[in-house]
Design an enzyme around this catalytic site. Structure first.
Site, mmCIF file in Angstrom:
data_model
loop_
_atom_site.group_PDB
_atom_site.id
_atom_site.type_symbol
_atom_site.label_atom_id
_atom_site.label_comp_id
_atom_site.label_asym_id
_atom_site.label_seq_id
_atom_site.Cartn_x
_atom_site.Cartn_y
_atom_site.Cartn_z
ATOM 1 C CE LYS A 124 -4.417 0.892 0.073
ATOM 2 N NZ LYS A 124 -5.555 0.054 -0.323
ATOM 3 C CG ASP A 164 -7.277 3.269 -1.060
ATOM 4 O OD1 ASP A 164 -7.588 2.085 -0.939
ATOM 5 O OD2 ASP A 164 -7.517 4.113 -0.159
ATOM 6 N N GLY A 235 -20.218 7.529 1.640
ATOM 7 C CA GLY A 235 -19.329 7.953 0.576
ATOM 8 C C GLY A 235 -20.113 8.240 -0.697
ATOM 9 C CG PHE A 236 -19.753 11.586 -2.941
ATOM 10 C CD1 PHE A 236 -19.439 12.089 -1.698
ATOM 11 C CD2 PHE A 236 -19.181 12.179 -4.060
ATOM 12 C CE1 PHE A 236 -18.548 13.161 -1.558
ATOM 13 C CE2 PHE A 236 -18.316 13.251 -3.946
ATOM 14 C CZ PHE A 236 -17.991 13.743 -2.683
ATOM 15 N N GLY A 237 -17.831 8.252 -3.716
ATOM 16 C CA GLY A 237 -16.737 8.079 -4.679
ATOM 17 C C GLY A 237 -16.875 6.786 -5.450
ATOM 18 C CG ASN A 238 -14.115 3.635 -7.989
ATOM 19 O OD1 ASN A 238 -13.779 2.591 -7.448
ATOM 20 N ND2 ASN A 238 -14.394 3.722 -9.275
ATOM 21 C CB VAL A 239 -15.978 2.144 -3.034
ATOM 22 C CG1 VAL A 239 -16.574 0.923 -2.364
ATOM 23 C CG2 VAL A 239 -14.478 1.960 -3.252
ATOM 24 C CB ALA A 240 -20.354 5.143 -2.665
ATOM 25 C CD1 TRP A 241 -21.208 5.782 -10.168
ATOM 26 C CD2 TRP A 241 -19.432 4.416 -10.433
ATOM 27 N NE1 TRP A 241 -21.154 5.410 -11.490
ATOM 28 C CE2 TRP A 241 -20.072 4.569 -11.679
ATOM 29 C CE3 TRP A 241 -18.296 3.615 -10.354
ATOM 30 C CZ2 TRP A 241 -19.611 3.946 -12.840
ATOM 31 C CZ3 TRP A 241 -17.835 2.991 -11.506
ATOM 32 C CH2 TRP A 241 -18.488 3.162 -12.731
#
Ligand code: 2IT
Length: 445
Positions: A124, A164, A235-241
């Site tokens: 990481k 990330d 969230g509202f980023g890549n994962v939540a999307w």
């Protein structure tokens, strides 16, 4: 294995690294009985060896902003464990990033990558750089300065970074562009690349899609169906999307998303327009979710609060570590929530997990449920190595297969006598076995 003694040693060796200690404590406590029954792990001191990162790089990143000011950030890469394959794991750009953050994430990644079924070690990296409010040119200059150092330590068979928090397709483009120039080669050293220059179809969606496939498996184990369930995402980023997209497609109703400024409650649930707008919000670099409520009349903005106070069937933390605490867990339980699935890394505090398990709420840890992201990164590496590209159907089938296999492993090692599936225990033991056995076979080196 004497867990107390090992934890005392890890605490003494890593003073003040609370996140790293939290991650190590969770794993050690859940593998304790298994290791006690399998003496070879003690003989080879596997537990003591697995909590120590192989190596850590820290470097200075200097860059000039649009006003001509000089900025200094810190960059890191933690190469945690490469027993089963090249180091693999994302880069996080966020002002809270410290070495502690990246050690916890690198440790988690080692177990997660083992669970995917693919040969990938754990790593990481990232920086305390804050993308909020930065122009595209500033982000490009930062990424280029960061890669000028990082490229020395990575390679397609050595260490393969990805995105990330704060690192999406745009950042991977700037990072890869600079890597290519410096290394004079066009190998797939980063994953999450654009589809036109070596990326895999479905990589952007993979973490969220995989999380929803995992929830679907958890529900099937309880003889329930996802269709018609209400879901709170954070969230509202890549994962939540990605999670919103797949959950909606499968007939669930996503009623909450959130940002650092508060959360959105939309009783009508998400639709294609709203899900697309999440991407626009993310790309605006403002890191606030309030504009969502201004754009869609059915959406309400609740300032300064977390989505865990909403009454939902399923909660899926998709933002950052420790975003759901014991108080939130109690509130969810009180509201009748029956399933919590971490899609962020270590999204729940240890106390929150304890509350959920005590109340027999099905709980999945991030290292199992969000492994689809790095899983499709692994598929991107395979496609790059073979100079081929697979269709969406092919990648989705493999992603689905990985999530099913992780769920099977959680049942195999985590099912308790009363039928409750302890996903934390199952994931930690299954992830541990492959890395630990490989370390024994590879010798002391
Ligand atoms: O936490 C994670 O698994 C990621 N950020 C994705 C890592 C990767 O290499 O795709």
């Amino acid at each position: 294995m004497d867990v107390k003694k090992i934890l005392a040693d890890v605490t003494a060796k890593n003073p003040g690294q609370e996140l790293f200690l939290q991650a190590v404590t969770e794993v050690l406590e859940s593998i304790e009985d298994f290791v006690a029954k399998n003496k070879k792990y003690d003989k080879y001191k596997i537990v003591e060896r697995i909590v120590e990162p192989d190596r850590i790089f820290q470097f200075k990143v200097e860059w000039v902003d649009d006003k001509g000011n000089i900025n200094i950030n810190r960059g890191y890469r933690v190469q945690f464990n490469n027993a089963i394959g090249p180091y693999k794991g994302g880069l996080r750009f966020h002002p809270t990033v410290t070495l502690d953050t990246l050690k916890f994430l690198g440790f988690e990644q080692t177990f997660k990558n083992s669970l995917t079924t693919l040969p990938m070690g754990g790593g990481k990296g990232g920086s305390d750089f804050d993308p909020k409010g930065k122009s595209d040119n500033e982000i490009m200059r930062f990424c280029q300065a960061f890669m000028t150092e990082l490229y020395k330590y990575i390679g397609p068979d050595t260490d393969v970074p990805a995105g990330d928090i704060g690192v999406g397709g745009r950042e991977i483009g700037f990072l890869y562009g600079m890597y290519k120039k410096l290394a004079r080669e066009n190998t797939g050293v980063l994953t999450g690349k654009g589809a036109g220059w070596g990326g895999s179809i479905l990589r952007p969606e993979a973490t969220g899609f995989g999380g929803v496939y995992f929830v679907d498996n958890m529900l099937k184990a309880q003889k329930k169906k996802l269709k018609g369930m209400t879901i709170a995402l954070s969230g509202f980023g890549n994962v939540a999307w990605g999670a919103a997209l797949k959950a909606t497609e499968l007939g669930a109703k996503v009623v909450c998303i959130s940002g650092p400024d508060g959360y959105i409650y939309d009783e009508e649930g998400m639709n294609a327009k709203k899900i697309d707008y999440m991407l626009e919000l993310r790309d605006s670099n403002n890191n606030v979710v309030e504009p969502f409520a201004k754009k869609f009349p059915s959406a309400k903005f609740i300032k300064g609060k977390k989505p865990w106070e909403a009454k939902v069937d399923i909660a899926m933390p998709c933002a950052i570590q420790n975003e759901l605490d014991a108080k939130d867990a109690k509130q969810l339980i009180k509201n009748g929530c029956k399933l919590v699935c971490e899609v962020s890394n270590m999204g729940c505090t240890a106390d929150a997990i304890h509350e959920l398990q005590k109340a027999s709420v099905a709980f999945a840890p991030g290292k199992a449920a969000n492994a689809g992201g790095v899983g499709v990164s692994g598929l991107e590496m395979s496609q790059n190595a073979g100079h081929i590209s697979w269709t969406e159907e092919e990648v989705d089938k493999r992603l689905h297969g990985m999530m099913d296999s992780i769920h099977d492993n959680c049942i195999k090692y985590g099912k308790e006598k009363n039928g409750y599936i302890n996903y934390v225990k199952g994931a930690n033991i299954a992830g541990f076995i492959k890395v630990a056995d490989s370390m024994i076979e590879l010798g002391v080196c």
